[in-house]
Design a protein around this motif. Structure first.
Motif, short mmCIF file in Angstrom:
data_model
loop_
_atom_site.label_atom_id
_atom_site.label_comp_id
_atom_site.label_asym_id
_atom_site.label_seq_id
_atom_site.Cartn_x
_atom_site.Cartn_y
_atom_site.Cartn_z
N THR A 84 -35.11 2.00 -26.76
CA THR A 84 -36.46 1.73 -27.27
C THR A 84 -37.05 0.50 -26.61
OG1 THR A 84 -35.90 2.71 -29.41
CG2 THR A 84 -37.81 1.25 -29.34
N SER A 85 -36.21 -0.55 -26.49
CA SER A 85 -36.68 -1.80 -25.90
C SER A 85 -37.05 -1.62 -24.43
CB SER A 85 -35.59 -2.88 -26.04
OG SER A 85 -35.97 -4.05 -25.37
N MET A 86 -36.22 -0.89 -23.69
CA MET A 86 -36.46 -0.74 -22.25
C MET A 86 -37.69 0.12 -21.96
SD MET A 86 -32.60 -0.49 -20.68
CE MET A 86 -33.17 -0.68 -18.99
N GLN A 87 -38.07 0.95 -22.93
CA GLN A 87 -39.25 1.79 -22.73
C GLN A 87 -40.53 1.14 -23.26
OE1 GLN A 87 -38.27 6.37 -22.86
NE2 GLN A 87 -37.38 5.40 -24.66
N SER A 88 -40.36 0.08 -24.04
CA SER A 88 -41.53 -0.56 -24.62
C SER A 88 -42.19 -1.49 -23.60
CB SER A 88 -41.13 -1.37 -25.86
OG SER A 88 -40.23 -2.40 -25.51
N ALA A 89 -43.45 -1.77 -23.83
CA ALA A 89 -44.18 -2.68 -22.94
C ALA A 89 -43.64 -4.10 -23.12
CB ALA A 89 -45.67 -2.63 -23.26
N PRO A 90 -43.48 -4.85 -22.03
CA PRO A 90 -43.00 -6.23 -22.15
C PRO A 90 -43.91 -7.04 -23.06
CG PRO A 90 -42.98 -5.52 -19.86
CD PRO A 90 -43.71 -4.46 -20.62
N SER A 91 -43.31 -7.80 -23.98
CA SER A 91 -44.10 -8.58 -24.92
C SER A 91 -43.28 -9.74 -25.45
CB SER A 91 -44.57 -7.70 -26.09
OG SER A 91 -43.44 -7.21 -26.82
N GLY A 92 -43.94 -10.63 -26.17
CA GLY A 92 -43.26 -11.74 -26.82
C GLY A 92 -43.32 -13.03 -26.02
N PHE A 114 -49.97 -13.08 -13.61
CA PHE A 114 -48.92 -12.47 -14.44
C PHE A 114 -49.41 -12.22 -15.86
CE2 PHE A 114 -45.42 -13.07 -17.48
CZ PHE A 114 -44.63 -11.99 -17.13
N LEU A 115 -50.06 -13.20 -16.45
CA LEU A 115 -50.54 -13.06 -17.82
C LEU A 115 -51.63 -12.00 -17.93
CD1 LEU A 115 -50.56 -16.83 -18.85
CD2 LEU A 115 -48.94 -15.07 -19.58
N SER A 116 -52.42 -11.84 -16.88
CA SER A 116 -53.44 -10.79 -16.89
C SER A 116 -52.80 -9.41 -16.84
CB SER A 116 -54.39 -10.97 -15.71
OG SER A 116 -55.12 -12.17 -15.81
N GLU A 117 -51.69 -9.30 -16.11
CA GLU A 117 -51.00 -8.02 -15.99
C GLU A 117 -50.21 -7.69 -17.25
OE1 GLU A 117 -47.80 -5.80 -12.97
OE2 GLU A 117 -48.59 -7.79 -12.51
N PHE A 118 -49.72 -8.72 -17.94
CA PHE A 118 -48.91 -8.51 -19.15
C PHE A 118 -49.51 -9.34 -20.30
CE2 PHE A 118 -46.06 -7.86 -15.54
CZ PHE A 118 -45.55 -6.60 -15.84
N PRO A 119 -50.61 -8.86 -20.87
CA PRO A 119 -51.31 -9.65 -21.89
C PRO A 119 -50.53 -9.84 -23.19
CG PRO A 119 -52.24 -7.45 -21.73
CD PRO A 119 -51.29 -7.60 -20.58
N THR A 278 -31.34 -6.37 -19.55
CA THR A 278 -32.28 -7.47 -19.39
C THR A 278 -33.52 -7.19 -20.22
OG1 THR A 278 -31.49 -7.76 -17.13
CG2 THR A 278 -33.56 -8.84 -17.71
N GLN A 279 -33.97 -8.19 -20.96
CA GLN A 279 -35.16 -8.01 -21.79
C GLN A 279 -36.35 -7.62 -20.91
OE1 GLN A 279 -35.75 -11.07 -25.02
NE2 GLN A 279 -34.21 -12.13 -23.81
N PRO A 280 -37.20 -6.70 -21.38
CA PRO A 280 -38.35 -6.27 -20.58
C PRO A 280 -39.24 -7.42 -20.11
CG PRO A 280 -38.04 -4.79 -22.43
CD PRO A 280 -37.07 -5.92 -22.63
N LYS A 281 -39.45 -8.43 -20.95
CA LYS A 281 -40.31 -9.55 -20.55
C LYS A 281 -39.69 -10.35 -19.41
CE LYS A 281 -38.47 -12.57 -24.20
NZ LYS A 281 -38.78 -13.33 -25.43
N VAL A 282 -38.36 -10.50 -19.42
CA VAL A 282 -37.67 -11.21 -18.35
C VAL A 282 -37.68 -10.39 -17.08
CG1 VAL A 282 -35.45 -12.16 -17.60
CG2 VAL A 282 -36.21 -12.50 -19.95
N ARG A 283 -37.40 -9.10 -17.22
CA ARG A 283 -37.39 -8.22 -16.04
C ARG A 283 -38.78 -8.17 -15.40
NH1 ARG A 283 -35.44 -4.26 -18.39
NH2 ARG A 283 -37.31 -3.05 -18.79
N ALA A 284 -39.82 -8.11 -16.23
CA ALA A 284 -41.19 -8.07 -15.71
C ALA A 284 -41.52 -9.34 -14.94
CB ALA A 284 -42.18 -7.88 -16.86
N PHE A 285 -41.09 -10.49 -15.47
CA PHE A 285 -41.41 -11.75 -14.79
C PHE A 285 -40.64 -11.89 -13.48
CE2 PHE A 285 -41.33 -16.52 -14.53
CZ PHE A 285 -42.69 -16.66 -14.33
N MET A 286 -39.38 -11.48 -13.48
CA MET A 286 -38.61 -11.55 -12.22
C MET A 286 -39.20 -10.63 -11.17
SD MET A 286 -34.58 -12.08 -13.14
CE MET A 286 -34.43 -10.55 -14.06
N ASP A 287 -39.60 -9.43 -11.56
CA ASP A 287 -40.24 -8.51 -10.61
C ASP A 287 -41.52 -9.12 -10.06
OD1 ASP A 287 -38.23 -6.67 -11.02
OD2 ASP A 287 -39.39 -5.42 -12.40
N PHE A 288 -42.27 -9.79 -10.92
CA PHE A 288 -43.50 -10.45 -10.50
C PHE A 288 -43.20 -11.55 -9.48
CE2 PHE A 288 -46.47 -14.01 -11.04
CZ PHE A 288 -47.67 -13.38 -10.75
#
Length: 301
Positions: A84-92, A114-119, A278-288
């Motif tokens: 569920t976590s890996m499919q959810s949009a990065p947040s928090g 980054f913040l514009s891409e992941f509000p 890896t938490q989605p928010k962390v993975r999203a930031f590293m990819d960025f």
């Protein structure tokens, strides 16, 4: 009958102390819970529960089985939560520790994108040059430069930066240009004041030999941008990463002090706590970060 359902029915009966409360907890009928437990006992060939008119309690075998079954059920719940976590949009809240020079000069200018891409993500960025204990100090990740200390942290390389001794053309006109490493002892050097080893520069000679230059500097400061400003002003030679001096060098404000020396490089990493995912928010930031900086360096900044 589903084995996991049997385990869940049995474990819930033990947790709740009876079939009625277990049925209420699971949202099924009391007879359904009883059938699951009876099926489990029949399959195992063992009595797991002591049943009386007043209470239900696990047998010795049942208590041992309960301990293992509860672990399996907890792992199954974590597996469901993981998907569920890996499919959810990065947040928090994303709390990150960043080396000051890199944070101020390179990361801060791109955080808006980054913040514009992941509000749904909010960032708390702490700038410092000390070694931060991620887990105990509550950080989700850190950006570190140079050799990583041995640890249990996971790491992802973002890019590489060159490191060179630089000074202004005015400085070289006034004091001359060093021709070799040993000449540096006759020059005015600008140092980081927060280096654990003191005023020491580690450089590679043309022969490949690693040399340490230890000499008192004219200025010591705990901020790379301030050292760059001092070098541009003609106060001396600074030993800085390319992500700091690249713009100034492109504009002719500083030059390489000894261009013939072998190139020195520092790797830049994202580090984060170990875990099975890896938490989605962390993975999203590293990819960025990889997208932003992966094609830069060692000198192209």
């Amino acid at each position: 009958m589903d084995r996991l359902s049997e385990m869940e029915a049995f474990a819930t009966v033990v947790d709740q102390g009876g079939f009625t409360d277990a049925a209420r907890k699971l949202g099924v009928s009391k007879s359904a819970v009883s059938k699951h437990v009876s099926s489990l006992e029949a399959r195992l060939g063992a009595r797991l529960l002591n049943r009386t008119t007043r209470r239900v309690s696990p047998t010795e075998i049942g208590l041992a089985y309960y301990d293992r079954a509860r672990r399996v059920l907890n792992d199954a719940g974590e597996a469901d939560a993981l998907v569920t976590s890996m499919q959810s949009a990065p947040s928090g809240l994303l709390r990150i520790s960043v080396a000051t020079d890199f944070g101020v000069n390179r990361l801060s200018p791109v955080l808006g994108a980054f913040l514009s891409e992941f509000p749904d993500i909010t960032v708390n960025m702490v700038l410092n040059n000390r070694y931060v204990e991620l887990i105990s100090e509550g950080f989700d990740m850190a950006v570190r430069i140079g050799d990583l200390e041995d640890s249990t942290l996971r790491a992802r390389k973002l890019t590489t930066t060159a490191q060179s001794m630089i000074a202004s053309p005015d400085y070289f006109r006034k004091y001359g240009r060093p021709q070799k490493i040993d000449d540096l002892t006759e020059h005015k050097l600008l140092h980081y004041s927060n280096q654990s080893g003191g005023n020491v520069w580690k450089v590679t000679a043309p022969s490949g030999e690693k040399r340490q230059i230890r000499t008192a500097g004219w200025l010591s400061v705990n901020d790379g941008q301030s050292l760059l400003n001092a070098a541009i002003s003609g106060l001396g030679i600074a030993y800085l990463p390319a992500f700091l001096y690249a713009d100034a060098m492109a504009r002719g404000l500083v030059e390489d002090a000894i261009p013939d020396l072998p190139a020195e490089t520092l790797d830049i990493y994202a580090v984060y706590p170990p875990g099975r995912f890896t938490q989605p928010k962390v993975r999203a930031f590293m990819d960025f970060l990889v997208h932003e900086f992966g094609q830069k360096g060692p000198t192209d900044w």
